[in-house]
Structure formats: C-alpha cells, structure tokens
Design an enzyme around this catalytic site. Structure first.
Site, PDB file in Angstrom:
ATOM      1  N   ARG A 127       0.808  -1.240   0.000  1.00 25.29           N
ATOM      2  CA  ARG A 127       0.000   0.000   0.000  1.00 25.29           C
ATOM      3  C   ARG A 127       0.836   1.282   0.000  1.00 25.29           C
ATOM      4  O   ARG A 127       0.384   2.326   0.456  1.00 25.29           O
ATOM      5  CB  ARG A 127      -0.973   0.034   1.176  1.00 25.29           C
ATOM      6  CG  ARG A 127      -1.987  -1.065   1.121  1.00 25.29           C
ATOM      7  CD  ARG A 127      -3.230  -0.708   1.907  1.00 25.29           C
ATOM      8  NE  ARG A 127      -4.218  -1.754   1.776  1.00 25.29           N
ATOM      9  CZ  ARG A 127      -4.228  -2.844   2.522  1.00 25.29           C
ATOM     10  NH1 ARG A 127      -3.316  -3.017   3.457  1.00 25.29           N
ATOM     11  NH2 ARG A 127      -5.144  -3.762   2.338  1.00 25.29           N
ATOM     12  N   LYS A 149       5.442  11.468 -11.402  1.00 22.75           N
ATOM     13  CA  LYS A 149       4.594  10.672 -12.306  1.00 22.75           C
ATOM     14  C   LYS A 149       5.234   9.300 -12.455  1.00 22.75           C
ATOM     15  O   LYS A 149       6.403   9.189 -12.845  1.00 22.75           O
ATOM     16  CB  LYS A 149       4.518  11.329 -13.679  1.00 22.75           C
ATOM     17  CG  LYS A 149       3.488  12.405 -13.807  1.00 22.75           C
ATOM     18  CD  LYS A 149       3.286  12.662 -15.301  1.00 22.75           C
ATOM     19  CE  LYS A 149       2.455  13.873 -15.569  1.00 22.75           C
ATOM     20  NZ  LYS A 149       2.371  14.145 -17.010  1.00 22.75           N
ATOM     21  N   GLU A 191      14.827  16.953 -24.244  1.00 23.03           N
ATOM     22  CA  GLU A 191      14.000  17.431 -23.118  1.00 23.03           C
ATOM     23  C   GLU A 191      14.648  18.658 -22.450  1.00 23.03           C
ATOM     24  O   GLU A 191      13.943  19.501 -21.906  1.00 23.03           O
ATOM     25  CB  GLU A 191      13.781  16.313 -22.087  1.00 23.03           C
ATOM     26  CG  GLU A 191      13.170  15.025 -22.657  1.00 23.03           C
ATOM     27  CD  GLU A 191      11.650  15.069 -22.875  1.00 23.03           C
ATOM     28  OE1 GLU A 191      11.029  16.140 -22.728  1.00 23.03           O
ATOM     29  OE2 GLU A 191      11.089  13.997 -23.193  1.00 23.03           O
ATOM     30  N   GLU A 242      -1.037  17.974 -12.838  1.00 21.80           N
ATOM     31  CA  GLU A 242      -1.274  18.319 -14.241  1.00 21.80           C
ATOM     32  C   GLU A 242      -2.741  18.588 -14.575  1.00 21.80           C
ATOM     33  O   GLU A 242      -3.368  17.881 -15.352  1.00 21.80           O
ATOM     34  CB  GLU A 242      -0.702  17.251 -15.189  1.00 21.80           C
ATOM     35  CG  GLU A 242      -0.660  17.770 -16.631  1.00 21.80           C
ATOM     36  CD  GLU A 242       0.069  16.864 -17.618  1.00 21.80           C
ATOM     37  OE1 GLU A 242       1.159  16.379 -17.278  1.00 21.80           O
ATOM     38  OE2 GLU A 242      -0.461  16.667 -18.705  1.00 21.80           O
ATOM     39  N   ARG A 246       1.257  22.486 -15.989  1.00 21.67           N
ATOM     40  CA  ARG A 246       2.233  21.404 -16.154  1.00 21.67           C
ATOM     41  C   ARG A 246       2.148  20.805 -17.562  1.00 21.67           C
ATOM     42  O   ARG A 246       3.111  20.234 -18.070  1.00 21.67           O
ATOM     43  CB  ARG A 246       2.029  20.329 -15.073  1.00 21.67           C
ATOM     44  CG  ARG A 246       3.110  19.235 -15.096  1.00 21.67           C
ATOM     45  CD  ARG A 246       3.083  18.319 -13.873  1.00 21.67           C
ATOM     46  NE  ARG A 246       4.058  17.246 -14.024  1.00 21.67           N
ATOM     47  CZ  ARG A 246       4.377  16.367 -13.081  1.00 21.67           C
ATOM     48  NH1 ARG A 246       3.810  16.438 -11.887  1.00 21.67           N
ATOM     49  NH2 ARG A 246       5.267  15.420 -13.306  1.00 21.67           N
ATOM     50  N   ASN A 250       4.458  19.159 -22.150  1.00 24.25           N
ATOM     51  CA  ASN A 250       4.172  18.274 -23.277  1.00 24.25           C
ATOM     52  C   ASN A 250       4.475  18.926 -24.627  1.00 24.25           C
ATOM     53  O   ASN A 250       4.092  18.389 -25.665  1.00 24.25           O
ATOM     54  CB  ASN A 250       2.703  17.836 -23.244  1.00 24.25           C
ATOM     55  CG  ASN A 250       2.406  17.031 -22.004  1.00 24.25           C
ATOM     56  OD1 ASN A 250       3.230  16.215 -21.585  1.00 24.25           O
ATOM     57  ND2 ASN A 250       1.259  17.267 -21.391  1.00 24.25           N
TER      58      ASN A 250
HETATM   59  N1  LIG Z   1       7.574  10.158 -15.298  1.00 20.77           N
HETATM   60  C1  LIG Z   1       7.781  11.188 -16.083  1.00 20.77           C
HETATM   61  O1  LIG Z   1       7.503  12.328 -15.740  1.00 20.77           O
HETATM   62  C2  LIG Z   1       8.404  10.958 -17.429  1.00 20.77           C
HETATM   63  C3  LIG Z   1       8.872  12.049 -18.176  1.00 20.77           C
HETATM   64  C4  LIG Z   1       9.497  11.820 -19.395  1.00 20.77           C
HETATM   65  C5  LIG Z   1       9.649  10.513 -19.852  1.00 20.77           C
HETATM   66  N2  LIG Z   1       9.182   9.482 -19.108  1.00 20.77           N
HETATM   67  C6  LIG Z   1       9.363   8.089 -19.561  1.00 20.77           C
HETATM   68  O2  LIG Z   1      10.744   7.795 -19.588  1.00 20.77           O
HETATM   69  C7  LIG Z   1      10.968   6.737 -20.501  1.00 20.77           C
HETATM   70  C8  LIG Z   1      12.189   7.038 -21.336  1.00 20.77           C
HETATM   71  O3  LIG Z   1      13.300   7.154 -20.486  1.00 20.77           O
HETATM   72  P1  LIG Z   1      14.786   6.849 -21.010  1.00 20.77           P
HETATM   73  O4  LIG Z   1      14.995   7.574 -22.274  1.00 20.77           O
HETATM   74  O5  LIG Z   1      15.709   7.077 -19.884  1.00 20.77           O
HETATM   75  O6  LIG Z   1      14.671   5.305 -21.428  1.00 20.77           O
HETATM   76  P2  LIG Z   1      15.275   3.973 -20.781  1.00 20.77           P
HETATM   77  O7  LIG Z   1      15.005   3.882 -19.349  1.00 20.77           O
HETATM   78  O8  LIG Z   1      14.814   2.867 -21.660  1.00 20.77           O
HETATM   79  O9  LIG Z   1      16.843   4.151 -20.972  1.00 20.77           O
HETATM   80  C9  LIG Z   1      17.361   4.207 -22.266  1.00 20.77           C
HETATM   81  C10 LIG Z   1      18.411   3.104 -22.514  1.00 20.77           C
HETATM   82  O10 LIG Z   1      19.625   3.514 -21.915  1.00 20.77           O
HETATM   83  C11 LIG Z   1      20.110   2.488 -21.037  1.00 20.77           C
HETATM   84  N3  LIG Z   1      20.802   3.192 -19.958  1.00 20.77           N
HETATM   85  C12 LIG Z   1      20.281   4.025 -19.037  1.00 20.77           C
HETATM   86  N4  LIG Z   1      21.244   4.560 -18.297  1.00 20.77           N
HETATM   87  C13 LIG Z   1      22.414   4.036 -18.734  1.00 20.77           C
HETATM   88  C14 LIG Z   1      23.779   4.217 -18.371  1.00 20.77           C
HETATM   89  N5  LIG Z   1      24.158   5.093 -17.445  1.00 20.77           N
HETATM   90  N6  LIG Z   1      24.706   3.491 -19.042  1.00 20.77           N
HETATM   91  C15 LIG Z   1      24.356   2.625 -20.040  1.00 20.77           C
HETATM   92  N7  LIG Z   1      23.099   2.450 -20.438  1.00 20.77           N
HETATM   93  C16 LIG Z   1      22.139   3.145 -19.786  1.00 20.77           C
HETATM   94  C17 LIG Z   1      18.896   1.703 -20.619  1.00 20.77           C
HETATM   95  O11 LIG Z   1      19.251   0.380 -20.272  1.00 20.77           O
HETATM   96  C18 LIG Z   1      18.071   1.742 -21.906  1.00 20.77           C
HETATM   97  O12 LIG Z   1      18.519   0.737 -22.787  1.00 20.77           O
HETATM   98  C19 LIG Z   1       9.701   6.598 -21.317  1.00 20.77           C
HETATM   99  O13 LIG Z   1       9.014   5.441 -20.909  1.00 20.77           O
HETATM  100  C20 LIG Z   1       8.908   7.835 -20.958  1.00 20.77           C
HETATM  101  O14 LIG Z   1       7.512   7.610 -21.003  1.00 20.77           O
HETATM  102  C21 LIG Z   1       8.570   9.676 -17.916  1.00 20.77           C
END
Ligand SMILES: NC(=O)c1ccc[n+]([C@@H]2O[C@H](COP(=O)([O-])OP(=O)(O)OC[C@H]3O[C@@H](n4cnc5c(N)ncnc54)[C@H](O)[C@@H]3O)[C@@H](O)[C@H]2O)c1
Length: 374
Positions: A127, A149, A191, A242, A246, A250
């Site tokens: 929980r 989020k 970003e 949001e 916020r 996007n």
């Molecule tokens: N919660 C939020 O507010 C929010 C905001 C923006 C994006 N997101 C989400 O984030 C996700 C994308 O995140 P991402 O781009 O980090 O993707 P990801 O977590 O898939 O990481 C990208 C790749 O890099 C690798 N990686 C990460 N750190 C590493 C490191 N230090 N060394 C070697 N490899 C490494 C991972 O294994 C993966 O293959 C999406 O699902 C998106 O929806 C969430």
C-alpha cells in the site's frame, strides 16, 4: 538552487512530500553513506534493467555494502517494453520475496523506464513504500525522475496506468552518463531544449552557446542538468497533478507520441527523438497558423540537428504510416478531449502556450504537407 563545488541541490518544496535533487559526480559511489544517514536501519530494494545492471550497479552495490546498507536487487530487461503489467508484477513479487517491509525503500536505478516502473511498484507494494530515484540516463536526470509521475503502458497507449508518487530523494550522478550510448544522450538532450522553448528564451540561447561543452561533459553539463531540474520543479510546484500549466511540459509530445506509436515504440524512434521532431513540428504548425515567426522554426531545428537529433519526418527510418494513422494516434493520446485537439503551440522561442481547440483537419493538412516536404 544551491551548490558547492561538487554537488548541486535543487529542492522540491512540496510540503510534507518535499525532497532534494542532488546533482554531481560519483553520487553512486557515495550513495551508501548518504542513504544510511538519511534512512537509518532501512533496507533497499534496487530495481534496475539488465544494461544498467552491467554498467552501474556494481558501483552502487559496493557503496551500499561499504556503508552496511542491506539491499536486494530486482532486474528487468532493458527497454520500453518493460513498462507493462507483466514486469510490474515481477518487480512487486521480487520486492515481496526479498521481504522488504513497508518502512523499507525502493531504489530505482536506471533511465525513465525504470523510474516509472519502480516508482509505480513502490506506490502499490504494501500500500505504498517510499522510493529513491537514481536516474542514469540524461532524460531521467532532467525530466522523468522529478515530479512523481509513475506508471506503465497499456496496449491502448503509453503511460495509461499509473500513480502520482513523489520520490524521497533524487540522486543524479553525472558520471553515470559516461556509459550512456550517444544516441540516448542526444534523446535526453531534446527534453533539456524543451525547457528553453517553453518559457525560458535565455536558457535556449545559453544552450546554443554551450551545446558542445554540454556534449563533452564538464561544468556546462552540470549546469544544464541543474537548470532543467529547476525548470521541471517550477512546473510541478505550480501544478503537481497536471490540471493546468504542467501540460506545457508536453511541448512536442502530441506529435512525438503519435510518431512513437506508429513506429511501434521501437529503436526506429526513441522518445526524445520523437519529441525533437515534435517540437519542430509544433513550431512549424504555430508559424503556419500565423502565431510564431517562421525563422524560429529554423533556429530550433538547427540547434537540435547540431545535437545529433532528427528534426523531420523524413529522417525516421522505414516507411512512415499514413497521415490517417498518425491522426488516429493523436486522437488516442490522453491530452485530447472529445474531438477537439489540445496542442502546446508557441508564439516563438520561449513563448509556448496551451491551445485546447485545435482543428484536426488543419493538423492533418499540415502533416500531409510536412510529409511531402520531407
Ligand atoms: N515520469 C515522467 O515524468 C516521465 C517524463 C518523461 C519521460 N518518461 C518516460 O521515460 C521513458 C524514457 O526514459 P529513457 O529515455 O531514460 O529510457 P530507458 O530507461 O529505456 O533508458 C534508455 C536506454 O539507456 C540504457 N541506460 C540508461 N542509463 C544508462 C547508463 N548510465 N549506461 C548505459 N546504459 C544506460 C537503458 O538500459 C536503456 O537501454 C519513457 O518510458 C517515458 O515515457 C517519464
């Protein structure tokens, strides 16, 4: 934003859910001592993916062991496909099997996929358990680890199941970025640029002047991460759940999510790459509507291109789905309500705004034209 020579701190002052984002070199190496002091006697369930487990987990575990912090590890496959119910179940069961109690913490070690998945697992296990974000991708350090989020995808669409659950601490270790593939770094940089484009023209100009140094590492990179976290924090404080401003975060995401959807959330187009193309499209569409100067579109595209990002539909490998499929994906996006499309449009660099009454026919015609030009 406070900083000494080694660690910068951005505070997220959300009352009793307030937390710090620490940004610096080798925060993984010092995590053990820091966590032992902040959360004495607690145990940690580390959630990570198999790539990050190879690249960064040994450093974290060594530091936890040196500080006598007990921990267990749950690993999922790397990639967006892990943000689904099956892996959520595996993570929750892993945490329970490790006998973590409600007062123990989850530690999300990885990119945005791990932060979203582990954060959601923390929100629902026993929980609600506390959790710590240890973002290792640039995208996670500047965006997804901040703001609470969390969630997973559904076959119906991205991020459709989840919870708001703020972390207790964010440790953004800049040295972890050394093992991040270049393409992933560029995707995260989209970003960073986004914050400038939304409402901080000076930051965008500063990025233009400092992009090479940011790519190389060093003080400009730390500065870019810290300024991005401060920007994200501003929006989270103004509108945690949001319901209003916020949504400006996007910018580029309605186009971007549609492009991700029609390319199957695959390596064809990373999230940040979709956002880069989406931000250029948002500027071009705004210019087309007579809202923004058209030269800004060129300036934004030039900067993103210099950072190694795609900026046109034509750069997406493989054949792009028809405009009707893109429009269907746009209509599925959760930022859309009852036929009228909500877009983040702009009056120019640093002047984005929310427009909730965009005509779908105008968007479709614009996309047709962009495909023809690509
Ligand atoms: N919660 C939020 O507010 C929010 C905001 C923006 C994006 N997101 C989400 O984030 C996700 C994308 O995140 P991402 O781009 O980090 O993707 P990801 O977590 O898939 O990481 C990208 C790749 O890099 C690798 N990686 C990460 N750190 C590493 C490191 N230090 N060394 C070697 N490899 C490494 C991972 O294994 C993966 O293959 C999406 O699902 C998106 O929806 C969430």
């Amino acid at each position: 934003m406070a900083h000494d020579d080694t660690v910068r701190t951005v505070r997220v002052p959300l009352g009793e859910r307030a937390y710090d984002i620490l940004i610096g070199e080798d925060l993984l190496g010092t995590a053990g001592a820091r966590l032992a002091a902040l959360f004495p006697g607690r145990r940690f369930g580390i959630v990570t993916d198999d790539r990050v487990a190879q690249a960064q987990l040994p450093r974290l575990r060594a530091s936890l062991e040196a500080a006598g912090v007990e921990h267990a590890v749950v690993t999922v496959p790397a990639g967006e496909a892990s943000k689904r119910f099956g892996q959520l179940e595996a993570v929750v069961e892993g945490l329970l099997a490790a006998r973590l109690e409600r007062r123990d913490l989850v530690l999300a070690l990885g990119g945005g996929v791990i932060g979203d998945l582990a954060g959601f697992a923390a929100a629902i296990t026993r929980r609600g358990m506390d959790f710590v974000q240890v973002p290792t991708s640039l995208l996670a350090q500047v965006d997804s680890s901040v703001g609470g989020k969390t969630g997973i995808n559904s076959p119906q669409g991205k991020n459709l199941v989840g919870a708001f659950h703020q972390p207790r601490l964010v440790l953004a270790d800049l040295s972890a970025l050394r093992t991040l593939p270049e393409r992933q770094f560029a995707a995260g940089y989209a970003e960073v640029v986004k914050y400038g484009l939304i409402d901080d023209q000076d930051f965008f100009f500063w990025l233009e002047a400092n992009q090479a140094e940011i790519a190389a590492g060093g003080p400009a990179r730390a500065e870019a991460v810290a300024r991005s976290c401060a920007a994200k924090t501003r929006f989270v404080l103004a509108d945690e759940k949001e319901t209003g401003v916020r949504a400006l975060l996007n910018l580029g995401h309605t186009f971007g999510h549609a492009l991700e959807a029609v390319t199957g959330y695959s390596d064809r187009l990373l999230h940040g790459e979709g956002v880069a193309i989406g931000m250029v499209l948002a500027h071009a569409f705004s210019a087309r509507l007579g809202l923004a100067p058209s030269q800004d579109t060129g300036r934004v595209a030039a900067h993103l291109r210099r950072a190694g990002l795609p900026t046109t539909l034509g750069e997406i490998p493989g054949e792009l789905a028809p405009t009707a499929a893109l429009m269907a994906a746009i209509a599925q996006d959760k930022k859309v309500s009852r036929g009228a499309l909500t877009f983040i449009l702009t009056r120019g660099i640093g002047r984005a705004f929310i427009e909730s009454d965009v005509d779908p026919a105008a968007v479709a015609a614009f996309l047709e034209e962009m495909r023809a030009a690509a």
